[in-house]
Design a protein around this motif. Structure first.
Motif, PDB file in Angstrom:
ATOM      1  N   GLU A  23      63.205  25.616   4.788  1.00 19.55           N
ATOM      2  CA  GLU A  23      63.764  26.917   5.180  1.00 19.55           C
ATOM      3  C   GLU A  23      62.700  28.006   5.138  1.00 19.55           C
ATOM      4  O   GLU A  23      62.610  28.852   6.040  1.00 19.55           O
ATOM      5  CB  GLU A  23      64.925  27.266   4.253  1.00 19.55           C
ATOM      6  CG  GLU A  23      65.657  28.537   4.624  1.00 19.55           C
ATOM      7  CD  GLU A  23      66.842  28.788   3.709  1.00 19.55           C
ATOM      8  OE1 GLU A  23      67.596  29.727   3.974  1.00 19.55           O
ATOM      9  OE2 GLU A  23      67.005  28.019   2.726  1.00 19.55           O
ATOM     10  N   CYS A  61      58.938  20.485  10.571  1.00 21.87           N
ATOM     11  CA  CYS A  61      58.883  21.833   9.995  1.00 21.87           C
ATOM     12  C   CYS A  61      57.482  22.168   9.490  1.00 21.87           C
ATOM     13  O   CYS A  61      57.003  23.296   9.664  1.00 21.87           O
ATOM     14  CB  CYS A  61      59.903  21.954   8.856  1.00 21.87           C
ATOM     15  SG  CYS A  61      61.625  21.930   9.381  1.00 21.87           S
ATOM     16  N   TYR A 104      61.544  17.053   8.417  1.00 19.69           N
ATOM     17  CA  TYR A 104      60.696  17.774   7.461  1.00 19.69           C
ATOM     18  C   TYR A 104      59.241  17.803   7.941  1.00 19.69           C
ATOM     19  O   TYR A 104      58.556  18.826   7.800  1.00 19.69           O
ATOM     20  CB  TYR A 104      60.793  17.110   6.091  1.00 19.69           C
ATOM     21  CG  TYR A 104      60.190  17.939   4.991  1.00 19.69           C
ATOM     22  CD1 TYR A 104      60.856  19.040   4.483  1.00 19.69           C
ATOM     23  CD2 TYR A 104      58.949  17.607   4.450  1.00 19.69           C
ATOM     24  CE1 TYR A 104      60.309  19.805   3.468  1.00 19.69           C
ATOM     25  CE2 TYR A 104      58.391  18.360   3.433  1.00 19.69           C
ATOM     26  CZ  TYR A 104      59.074  19.463   2.945  1.00 19.69           C
ATOM     27  OH  TYR A 104      58.526  20.219   1.944  1.00 19.69           O
ATOM     28  N   SER A 122      61.124  24.130  15.169  1.00 22.85           N
ATOM     29  CA  SER A 122      61.228  24.330  13.728  1.00 22.85           C
ATOM     30  C   SER A 122      62.672  24.601  13.321  1.00 22.85           C
ATOM     31  O   SER A 122      63.191  23.987  12.370  1.00 22.85           O
ATOM     32  CB  SER A 122      60.326  25.495  13.314  1.00 22.85           C
ATOM     33  OG  SER A 122      60.346  25.683  11.924  1.00 22.85           O
ATOM     34  N   PHE A 123      63.344  25.496  14.025  1.00 25.04           N
ATOM     35  CA  PHE A 123      64.724  25.836  13.677  1.00 25.04           C
ATOM     36  C   PHE A 123      65.663  24.660  13.903  1.00 25.04           C
ATOM     37  O   PHE A 123      66.572  24.405  13.107  1.00 25.04           O
ATOM     38  CB  PHE A 123      65.169  27.046  14.505  1.00 25.04           C
ATOM     39  CG  PHE A 123      66.539  27.538  14.157  1.00 25.04           C
ATOM     40  CD1 PHE A 123      66.799  28.122  12.931  1.00 25.04           C
ATOM     41  CD2 PHE A 123      67.579  27.411  15.059  1.00 25.04           C
ATOM     42  CE1 PHE A 123      68.075  28.578  12.607  1.00 25.04           C
ATOM     43  CE2 PHE A 123      68.849  27.861  14.756  1.00 25.04           C
ATOM     44  CZ  PHE A 123      69.103  28.450  13.521  1.00 25.04           C
ATOM     45  N   LYS A 173      69.836  20.030   7.553  1.00 21.52           N
ATOM     46  CA  LYS A 173      70.995  20.513   6.799  1.00 21.52           C
ATOM     47  C   LYS A 173      72.277  19.827   7.256  1.00 21.52           C
ATOM     48  O   LYS A 173      73.082  19.384   6.431  1.00 21.52           O
ATOM     49  CB  LYS A 173      71.119  22.031   6.971  1.00 21.52           C
ATOM     50  CG  LYS A 173      72.253  22.639   6.170  1.00 21.52           C
ATOM     51  CD  LYS A 173      72.269  24.145   6.300  1.00 21.52           C
ATOM     52  CE  LYS A 173      73.382  24.757   5.437  1.00 21.52           C
ATOM     53  NZ  LYS A 173      73.415  26.239   5.548  1.00 21.52           N
ATOM     54  N   VAL A 177      60.378  27.514   8.098  1.00 18.53           N
ATOM     55  CA  VAL A 177      61.001  27.911   9.371  1.00 18.53           C
ATOM     56  C   VAL A 177      60.941  29.421   9.544  1.00 18.53           C
ATOM     57  O   VAL A 177      60.619  29.923  10.628  1.00 18.53           O
ATOM     58  CB  VAL A 177      62.452  27.393   9.426  1.00 18.53           C
ATOM     59  CG1 VAL A 177      63.202  28.025  10.590  1.00 18.53           C
ATOM     60  CG2 VAL A 177      62.474  25.888   9.566  1.00 18.53           C
ATOM     61  N   VAL A 178      61.257  30.164   8.493  1.00 15.87           N
ATOM     62  CA  VAL A 178      61.197  31.627   8.576  1.00 15.87           C
ATOM     63  C   VAL A 178      59.786  32.088   8.893  1.00 15.87           C
ATOM     64  O   VAL A 178      59.571  32.967   9.756  1.00 15.87           O
ATOM     65  CB  VAL A 178      61.708  32.245   7.256  1.00 15.87           C
ATOM     66  CG1 VAL A 178      61.486  33.757   7.272  1.00 15.87           C
ATOM     67  CG2 VAL A 178      63.178  31.938   7.058  1.00 15.87           C
ATOM     68  N   PHE A 196      65.093  20.827   1.689  1.00 14.29           N
ATOM     69  CA  PHE A 196      65.827  21.792   2.486  1.00 14.29           C
ATOM     70  C   PHE A 196      65.310  23.216   2.277  1.00 14.29           C
ATOM     71  O   PHE A 196      65.043  23.947   3.229  1.00 14.29           O
ATOM     72  CB  PHE A 196      67.319  21.716   2.144  1.00 14.29           C
ATOM     73  CG  PHE A 196      68.142  22.740   2.857  1.00 14.29           C
ATOM     74  CD1 PHE A 196      68.385  22.633   4.218  1.00 14.29           C
ATOM     75  CD2 PHE A 196      68.670  23.828   2.173  1.00 14.29           C
ATOM     76  CE1 PHE A 196      69.145  23.592   4.879  1.00 14.29           C
ATOM     77  CE2 PHE A 196      69.421  24.781   2.825  1.00 14.29           C
ATOM     78  CZ  PHE A 196      69.658  24.659   4.183  1.00 14.29           C
ATOM     79  N   HIS A 197      65.128  23.637   1.029  1.00 10.39           N
ATOM     80  CA  HIS A 197      64.714  25.025   0.752  1.00 10.39           C
ATOM     81  C   HIS A 197      63.257  25.268   1.152  1.00 10.39           C
ATOM     82  O   HIS A 197      62.923  26.345   1.664  1.00 10.39           O
ATOM     83  CB  HIS A 197      64.924  25.347  -0.726  1.00 10.39           C
ATOM     84  CG  HIS A 197      66.359  25.430  -1.122  1.00 10.39           C
ATOM     85  ND1 HIS A 197      67.264  26.252  -0.489  1.00 10.39           N
ATOM     86  CD2 HIS A 197      67.073  24.766  -2.078  1.00 10.39           C
ATOM     87  CE1 HIS A 197      68.467  26.113  -1.033  1.00 10.39           C
ATOM     88  NE2 HIS A 197      68.379  25.213  -2.010  1.00 10.39           N
ATOM     89  N   TRP A 217      65.264  22.183  11.063  1.00  6.92           N
ATOM     90  CA  TRP A 217      65.926  22.659   9.844  1.00  6.92           C
ATOM     91  C   TRP A 217      67.441  22.466   9.925  1.00  6.92           C
ATOM     92  O   TRP A 217      68.080  22.060   8.954  1.00  6.92           O
ATOM     93  CB  TRP A 217      65.586  24.129   9.638  1.00  6.92           C
ATOM     94  CG  TRP A 217      66.287  24.745   8.473  1.00  6.92           C
ATOM     95  CD1 TRP A 217      66.021  24.550   7.146  1.00  6.92           C
ATOM     96  CD2 TRP A 217      67.399  25.644   8.523  1.00  6.92           C
ATOM     97  NE1 TRP A 217      66.893  25.286   6.362  1.00  6.92           N
ATOM     98  CE2 TRP A 217      67.747  25.972   7.195  1.00  6.92           C
ATOM     99  CE3 TRP A 217      68.117  26.220   9.565  1.00  6.92           C
ATOM    100  CZ2 TRP A 217      68.787  26.833   6.890  1.00  6.92           C
ATOM    101  CZ3 TRP A 217      69.143  27.087   9.263  1.00  6.92           C
ATOM    102  CH2 TRP A 217      69.483  27.378   7.938  1.00  6.92           C
ATOM    103  N   LEU A 218      68.023  22.762  11.102  1.00  9.63           N
ATOM    104  CA  LEU A 218      69.458  22.531  11.273  1.00  9.63           C
ATOM    105  C   LEU A 218      69.799  21.043  11.140  1.00  9.63           C
ATOM    106  O   LEU A 218      70.814  20.673  10.530  1.00  9.63           O
ATOM    107  CB  LEU A 218      69.910  23.049  12.639  1.00  9.63           C
ATOM    108  CG  LEU A 218      70.025  24.565  12.811  1.00  9.63           C
ATOM    109  CD1 LEU A 218      70.451  24.890  14.240  1.00  9.63           C
ATOM    110  CD2 LEU A 218      71.009  25.165  11.815  1.00  9.63           C
TER     111      LEU A 218
END
Length: 513
Positions: free
Chosen positions: A153, A401, A398, A194-195, A202, A156-157, A149-150, A198-199
């Motif tokens: 993240e 991403c 994953y 990508s976003f 999560k 994604v940023v 997850f991290h 990630w959602l």
């Protein structure tokens, strides 16, 4: 007497208004003449500027340009010019000696564009440093879900930063509105994928509902790429003429197994409409399938990843596979037919763009199908608190991403804004199809709005819902009352020739008298 006075007052007011309109029109014409001469003078010194006729052609409202090429302040000053205004030559000399003032907004935009290159490198370096640290800490805690997850993240940023930078560069260099609006639609696909992944990673319990947004935009991107290829060659009419000049009839034939169910396509309007129809059918099928998926999941009977006969998932996946394969086939047919024109005399680097679209849309789709197949056959099992289905979905998200980081880098080279700058099209031979070019770019807010609404997609779906044959008939026999810009131009030229003919006849009659 009162009636005569009222008529006199109305005539006087009408005369005053007419005089004001004439003065405003004269001032506007004078402004256009001055600006035209300025463009000619600047074009003689600056090899990167276009001709004045190109500017006037790009500024013509008939071309559908709402780009605010003439600023309101400049236009107001021109309409309020006093009789003591200096002549054209003096204004040209003053404009050449005094460069236009720099506004804070333009300076900020220039600074952002200059810093954008460093921002991309800084983002990549930061990801390469932060991701291993995050993974190491999560693995020490024996939390694989936190590690995924991290690290996702961070990716994604980085993907959003690099993608927004590319979109911003296009919006501030909006010289080809008919082409770049499709480029921006394609570029938004990477940060959205990508976003969304990630959602889903999560909030994996609501994954199907989150994926619905991506599925709808995916179909939108495929249709946008089709229109992008068409506009690179100057539009539909220009594409039809190019196809009609092709001497290879094998371009319209089909390979196995499509030749069993599809007859050969005639190069020209039929070929173009068939390719459009093949891509747009995927837009419709994908929309319907996404709606049914959300509905069946809400009812609790969807059965994602379960290949049995009692759940809707295998049936929806089967029809989606058929639809996406045919859409890809139509894109390949069109791409192969016009590949030479896309490479010469202007090299649009079509192969890289096609591979990016194919990789993002089709590769991610087949990647998910393969992972679901492995999970159905027991290769993917439960991991900790995560069930096998959740592990499979997490692997898909994953992987997406990670892949979107790579595609955001690839897009910065394949869909660069530098391909649409006016300087690139100075040495193009006459007669070559070139998209509409603006000497001055549109405002970023207008450019963003023009790239948002898919009017052409909705119009073509409505026009071809009865089949290609009906669309060809409507193209050959337009409905009564409809008129095109070409017909308007032809009517205007015919009227102008008739007027010149009449004037020459009057002149000859006067000479005879």
């Amino acid at each position: 007497i009162r009636s005569r006075n009222r008529r006199g007052t109305r005539n006087k007011n009408l005369h005053i208004k007419t005089s004001q309109y004439q003065q405003s029109a004269a001032a506007l014409l004078q402004y256009i003449q001055v600006f035209t001469m300025m463009q000619v003078v600047e074009g003689s010194h600056d090899p990167g500027s276009s001709s004045a006729m190109d500017f006037l052609r790009a500024s013509d409202p008939a071309n559908g340009n709402n780009s605010d090429l003439i600023d309101e302040n400049d236009l107001t000053e021109s309409l309020l010019m006093s009789p003591s205004t200096p002549n054209t030559n003096q204004m040209n000399q003053n404009n050449q000696q005094q460069p236009p003032p720099s506004h804070p907004i333009s300076m900020a935009s220039h600074w952002i564009r200059s810093a954008g290159h460093f921002l991309g490198y800084i983002t990549l370096i930061t990801m390469l440093i932060v991701i291993p640290v995050v993974l190491y800490k999560a693995i020490r805690q024996q939390r694989a879900d936190l590690a995924a997850f991290h690290s996702a993240e961070v990716m994604v940023v980085g993907t959003i930063i690099m993608s927004v930078r590319i979109v911003y560069l296009h919006l501030t260099h909006w010289h080809m509105p008919d082409v770049q609006k499709y480029v921006v639609r394609i570029l938004w696909m990477v940060p959205l994928y990508s976003f969304q992944s990630w959602l889903s990673l999560k909030y994996h319990d609501s994954r199907i509902y989150i994926d619905a947004i991506r599925d709808l935009y995916e179909a939108f991107v495929i249709s946008s790429f089709l229109y992008y290829l068409i506009e690179l060659l100057g539009g539909q009419d220009s594409l039809v003429r190019i196809l009609e000049r092709k001497e290879d009839p094998s371009l319209g034939t089909h390979s196995f197994p499509f030749n069993l169910v599809i007859r050969p396509w005639v190069l020209g309007i039929e070929f173009m409409l068939q390719c459009k129809h093949g891509v747009l059918q995927y837009v419709v099928v994908k929309t319907v399938a996404t709606t049914l998926t959300v509905l069946f999941e809400w009812m609790g009977i969807y059965g994602e990843g379960q290949f049995d006969m009692i759940h809707p998932y295998p049936y929806i996946a089967f029809f989606l596979n058929i639809s996406v394969m045919y859409a890809l086939y139509c894109l390949v047919k069109l791409f192969y037919a016009i590949n030479e024109e896309l490479c010469d005399p202007i090299n649009w680097r079509p192969l890289g763009k096609f591979l990016c679209i194919k990789g993002v849309v089709f590769f991610t789709w087949w990647q998910g199908v393969v992972i679901y197949y492995l999970r159905a056959h027991g290769v993917i099992e439960d991991v900790g608190d995560w069930k096998a289905a959740e592990v499979a979905n997490g692997l898909i998200d994953y992987c997406v991403c990670i892949e979107m980081v790579l595609f955001s880098i690839a897009h910065s080279y394949t869909f660069t804004y530098k391909e649409y700058m006016p300087e690139r099209f100075q040495n193009i031979p006459e007669g070559q199809p070139v998209p509409r070019i603006l000497v001055r770019p549109m405002r970023p807010q207008d450019a963003l709005w023009s790239s948002t609404v898919p009017n052409e997609t909705l119009t073509d779906i409505q026009r071809m819902h009865r089949g290609v044959g009906r669309a060809m008939h409507e193209h050959s026999h337009p409905s009564p009352g409809s008129i095109s810009l070409k017909q308007v131009a032809g009517t205007y030229e015919a009227a102008a020739s008739d007027e010149s003919h009449d004037s020459s006849e009057d002149e000859r009659s006067t000479n005879v008298v």
